[in-house]
Design a protein around this motif. Sequence first.
Motif, PDB file in Angstrom:
ATOM      1  N   TYR A  97      66.065 -26.281  37.034  1.00 39.28           N
ATOM      2  CA  TYR A  97      65.182 -27.411  36.720  1.00 39.28           C
ATOM      3  C   TYR A  97      65.497 -27.992  35.346  1.00 39.28           C
ATOM      4  O   TYR A  97      65.599 -29.214  35.191  1.00 39.28           O
ATOM      5  CB  TYR A  97      63.712 -26.986  36.803  1.00 39.28           C
ATOM      6  CG  TYR A  97      63.178 -26.956  38.219  1.00 39.28           C
ATOM      7  CD1 TYR A  97      62.924 -28.143  38.904  1.00 39.28           C
ATOM      8  CD2 TYR A  97      62.947 -25.756  38.867  1.00 39.28           C
ATOM      9  CE1 TYR A  97      62.448 -28.127  40.219  1.00 39.28           C
ATOM     10  CE2 TYR A  97      62.475 -25.723  40.179  1.00 39.28           C
ATOM     11  CZ  TYR A  97      62.229 -26.922  40.843  1.00 39.28           C
ATOM     12  OH  TYR A  97      61.769 -26.891  42.148  1.00 39.28           O
ATOM     13  N   THR A  98      65.639 -27.124  34.337  1.00 35.43           N
ATOM     14  CA  THR A  98      65.810 -27.635  32.971  1.00 35.43           C
ATOM     15  C   THR A  98      67.208 -28.160  32.696  1.00 35.43           C
ATOM     16  O   THR A  98      67.382 -29.099  31.908  1.00 35.43           O
ATOM     17  CB  THR A  98      65.477 -26.530  31.942  1.00 35.43           C
ATOM     18  OG1 THR A  98      66.337 -25.400  32.144  1.00 35.43           O
ATOM     19  CG2 THR A  98      64.023 -26.102  32.065  1.00 35.43           C
ATOM     20  N   PRO A 103      67.612 -33.382  33.982  1.00 41.17           N
ATOM     21  CA  PRO A 103      68.603 -34.358  33.489  1.00 41.17           C
ATOM     22  C   PRO A 103      69.052 -35.356  34.555  1.00 41.17           C
ATOM     23  O   PRO A 103      69.261 -36.536  34.261  1.00 41.17           O
ATOM     24  CB  PRO A 103      69.771 -33.470  33.036  1.00 41.17           C
ATOM     25  CG  PRO A 103      69.148 -32.154  32.706  1.00 41.17           C
ATOM     26  CD  PRO A 103      68.049 -31.988  33.715  1.00 41.17           C
ATOM     27  N   SER A 104      69.200 -34.877  35.801  1.00 38.71           N
ATOM     28  CA  SER A 104      69.648 -35.781  36.871  1.00 38.71           C
ATOM     29  C   SER A 104      68.623 -36.861  37.166  1.00 38.71           C
ATOM     30  O   SER A 104      68.968 -37.941  37.667  1.00 38.71           O
ATOM     31  CB  SER A 104      69.951 -34.982  38.147  1.00 38.71           C
ATOM     32  OG  SER A 104      68.752 -34.545  38.780  1.00 38.71           O
ATOM     33  N   LYS A 105      67.349 -36.593  36.863  1.00 38.69           N
ATOM     34  CA  LYS A 105      66.286 -37.564  37.103  1.00 38.69           C
ATOM     35  C   LYS A 105      65.903 -38.329  35.829  1.00 38.69           C
ATOM     36  O   LYS A 105      64.969 -39.134  35.845  1.00 38.69           O
ATOM     37  CB  LYS A 105      65.037 -36.852  37.654  1.00 38.69           C
ATOM     38  CG  LYS A 105      65.236 -36.205  39.015  1.00 38.69           C
ATOM     39  CD  LYS A 105      65.518 -37.247  40.086  1.00 38.69           C
ATOM     40  CE  LYS A 105      65.742 -36.609  41.449  1.00 38.69           C
ATOM     41  NZ  LYS A 105      66.003 -37.634  42.494  1.00 38.69           N
ATOM     42  N   GLY A 106      66.635 -38.062  34.759  1.00 43.78           N
ATOM     43  CA  GLY A 106      66.330 -38.737  33.503  1.00 43.78           C
ATOM     44  C   GLY A 106      65.017 -38.288  32.895  1.00 43.78           C
ATOM     45  O   GLY A 106      64.339 -39.072  32.213  1.00 43.78           O
ATOM     46  N   VAL A 107      64.657 -37.031  33.127  1.00 46.76           N
ATOM     47  CA  VAL A 107      63.377 -36.498  32.640  1.00 46.76           C
ATOM     48  C   VAL A 107      63.600 -35.683  31.375  1.00 46.76           C
ATOM     49  O   VAL A 107      64.420 -34.762  31.358  1.00 46.76           O
ATOM     50  CB  VAL A 107      62.698 -35.624  33.726  1.00 46.76           C
ATOM     51  CG1 VAL A 107      61.463 -34.923  33.167  1.00 46.76           C
ATOM     52  CG2 VAL A 107      62.320 -36.480  34.931  1.00 46.76           C
ATOM     53  N   ARG A 108      62.884 -36.031  30.353  1.00 41.04           N
ATOM     54  CA  ARG A 108      62.883 -35.251  29.108  1.00 41.04           C
ATOM     55  C   ARG A 108      61.987 -34.035  29.298  1.00 41.04           C
ATOM     56  O   ARG A 108      60.879 -34.151  29.844  1.00 41.04           O
ATOM     57  CB  ARG A 108      62.358 -36.125  27.975  1.00 41.04           C
ATOM     58  CG  ARG A 108      62.224 -35.423  26.624  1.00 41.04           C
ATOM     59  CD  ARG A 108      61.579 -36.391  25.623  1.00 41.04           C
ATOM     60  NE  ARG A 108      61.405 -35.787  24.307  1.00 41.04           N
ATOM     61  CZ  ARG A 108      60.764 -36.388  23.297  1.00 41.04           C
ATOM     62  NH1 ARG A 108      60.246 -37.620  23.489  1.00 41.04           N
ATOM     63  NH2 ARG A 108      60.639 -35.780  22.128  1.00 41.04           N
ATOM     64  N   TYR A 109      62.450 -32.870  28.863  1.00 40.79           N
ATOM     65  CA  TYR A 109      61.639 -31.657  28.998  1.00 40.79           C
ATOM     66  C   TYR A 109      61.385 -31.043  27.624  1.00 40.79           C
ATOM     67  O   TYR A 109      62.312 -30.888  26.821  1.00 40.79           O
ATOM     68  CB  TYR A 109      62.316 -30.625  29.896  1.00 40.79           C
ATOM     69  CG  TYR A 109      61.562 -29.299  29.914  1.00 40.79           C
ATOM     70  CD1 TYR A 109      60.273 -29.239  30.442  1.00 40.79           C
ATOM     71  CD2 TYR A 109      62.118 -28.157  29.349  1.00 40.79           C
ATOM     72  CE1 TYR A 109      59.563 -28.051  30.424  1.00 40.79           C
ATOM     73  CE2 TYR A 109      61.405 -26.960  29.330  1.00 40.79           C
ATOM     74  CZ  TYR A 109      60.128 -26.916  29.867  1.00 40.79           C
ATOM     75  OH  TYR A 109      59.411 -25.741  29.833  1.00 40.79           O
ATOM     76  N   ASN A 115      60.373 -24.428  21.027  1.00 46.21           N
ATOM     77  CA  ASN A 115      61.145 -25.427  20.274  1.00 46.21           C
ATOM     78  C   ASN A 115      62.296 -25.998  21.110  1.00 46.21           C
ATOM     79  O   ASN A 115      63.403 -26.211  20.609  1.00 46.21           O
ATOM     80  CB  ASN A 115      61.686 -24.811  18.969  1.00 46.21           C
ATOM     81  CG  ASN A 115      62.095 -25.868  17.956  1.00 46.21           C
ATOM     82  OD1 ASN A 115      61.533 -26.970  17.936  1.00 46.21           O
ATOM     83  ND2 ASN A 115      63.084 -25.558  17.134  1.00 46.21           N
ATOM     84  N   VAL A 116      61.998 -26.229  22.388  1.00 52.03           N
ATOM     85  CA  VAL A 116      62.980 -26.833  23.293  1.00 52.03           C
ATOM     86  C   VAL A 116      62.589 -28.283  23.548  1.00 52.03           C
ATOM     87  O   VAL A 116      61.446 -28.568  23.913  1.00 52.03           O
ATOM     88  CB  VAL A 116      63.046 -26.062  24.633  1.00 52.03           C
ATOM     89  CG1 VAL A 116      63.916 -26.817  25.648  1.00 52.03           C
ATOM     90  CG2 VAL A 116      63.583 -24.658  24.417  1.00 52.03           C
ATOM     91  N   ASP A 117      63.515 -29.192  23.312  1.00 51.13           N
ATOM     92  CA  ASP A 117      63.303 -30.608  23.597  1.00 51.13           C
ATOM     93  C   ASP A 117      64.657 -31.184  23.991  1.00 51.13           C
ATOM     94  O   ASP A 117      65.560 -31.295  23.159  1.00 51.13           O
ATOM     95  CB  ASP A 117      62.748 -31.338  22.374  1.00 51.13           C
ATOM     96  CG  ASP A 117      62.398 -32.799  22.673  1.00 51.13           C
ATOM     97  OD1 ASP A 117      62.858 -33.334  23.693  1.00 51.13           O
ATOM     98  OD2 ASP A 117      61.655 -33.402  21.859  1.00 51.13           O
ATOM     99  N   THR A 118      64.812 -31.525  25.244  1.00 47.13           N
ATOM    100  CA  THR A 118      66.114 -31.971  25.732  1.00 47.13           C
ATOM    101  C   THR A 118      66.546 -33.298  25.117  1.00 47.13           C
ATOM    102  O   THR A 118      67.706 -33.683  25.244  1.00 47.13           O
ATOM    103  CB  THR A 118      66.111 -32.087  27.272  1.00 47.13           C
ATOM    104  OG1 THR A 118      65.029 -32.954  27.690  1.00 47.13           O
ATOM    105  CG2 THR A 118      65.925 -30.719  27.913  1.00 47.13           C
ATOM    106  N   GLU A 122      71.035 -29.895  24.663  1.00 44.25           N
ATOM    107  CA  GLU A 122      70.787 -28.599  25.295  1.00 44.25           C
ATOM    108  C   GLU A 122      70.452 -27.543  24.253  1.00 44.25           C
ATOM    109  O   GLU A 122      71.044 -27.496  23.178  1.00 44.25           O
ATOM    110  CB  GLU A 122      72.010 -28.162  26.104  1.00 44.25           C
ATOM    111  CG  GLU A 122      72.302 -29.029  27.322  1.00 44.25           C
ATOM    112  CD  GLU A 122      73.446 -28.474  28.152  1.00 44.25           C
ATOM    113  OE1 GLU A 122      73.915 -27.361  27.833  1.00 44.25           O
ATOM    114  OE2 GLU A 122      73.862 -29.154  29.101  1.00 44.25           O
ATOM    115  N   SER A 123      69.513 -26.686  24.612  1.00 37.98           N
ATOM    116  CA  SER A 123      69.128 -25.596  23.722  1.00 37.98           C
ATOM    117  C   SER A 123      69.979 -24.370  24.024  1.00 37.98           C
ATOM    118  O   SER A 123      70.054 -23.920  25.174  1.00 37.98           O
ATOM    119  CB  SER A 123      67.642 -25.250  23.921  1.00 37.98           C
ATOM    120  OG  SER A 123      67.309 -24.040  23.286  1.00 37.98           O
TER     121      SER A 123
END
Length: 292
Positions: A97-98, A103-109, A115-118, A122-123
């Motif tokens: 998913y992450t 990413p394939s759907k253009g979704v920021r996670y 402290n993860v923010d795409t 990539e973390s």
Amino acid sequence: MKQPIYNTALYLRLSRDDEQQGDSGSIQTQRMMLRDYAQTHGLNVVSEYVDDGWSGTNYDRPGFQKMIDDIEDGKINCVVTKDLSRLGRNYIMTGQYTEIYFPSKGVRYIAVNDNVDTLNGESELAPFLNILNDNYCYQTSKKIRQVFDYKRRNGQYIGSFAPYGYIKDPKDKHQLIVDADAAEIVKRVYSMLLQGSSKRAIALYLNEHGTPSPTAYRRKKGLPVSSAVADDPMWGARMIHEILTNPIYTGDLVQGRRRVKSYKVHQIEAVPEEEWVRVPDTHEAIITHETF
């Protein structure tokens, strides 16, 4: 440069295992944290999706699936959770998913506490955190299985629901006591079989005489009913078979006849008979060993 608008989903999850381990991230705590984060960082919260009481290894959670549906419909382009473990505890699925789906759907996670923010790329830490979250589930599952095994071997009934013919002792939920009305039906089933009646004939007899099925009987008496049991008010040959093959009616506890395949695969499988846990004379018998 104009900042993009992030139509944001706040995803909240809490499992029973988290509660048992004293996890501080209650649904209300998660909600307050995520709302504050979204407001502080200018995120447009579209909806909240909540799965309360759902394991992180199960990705068929209703709230989670509704969120995925809304992503597919283009309503969501940002997902925020308290940490990676709220999204899931299976490191392979969570990574899919992450690292692939979002990413394939253009979704920021965003996983706030990790402290993860795409948006920042990539973390490097996220894969390791996912493995640790997965291992947490493995260790918890292992501990629960050990506790259940200990209780079985000490003659404690650990089923969620008492078998037809018994109820749980109000003073001790691990002890069975006879339910007199249902016990008479159990005796009749065995008696009719010994007299030559087939399972189908026994079921027809009980239906013709207006005897409530086990599920209907429990509902009538106000006893708890498993949601996994078919809500069938009529007797059938399968119900009769289950009564005739359950050694619990002899006063012996025979448990561990079925098990979940693993903490990741939630399918129920039969356990070989030689691995069943048998403890004799733990409760009052409804039929004799000879009859069984």
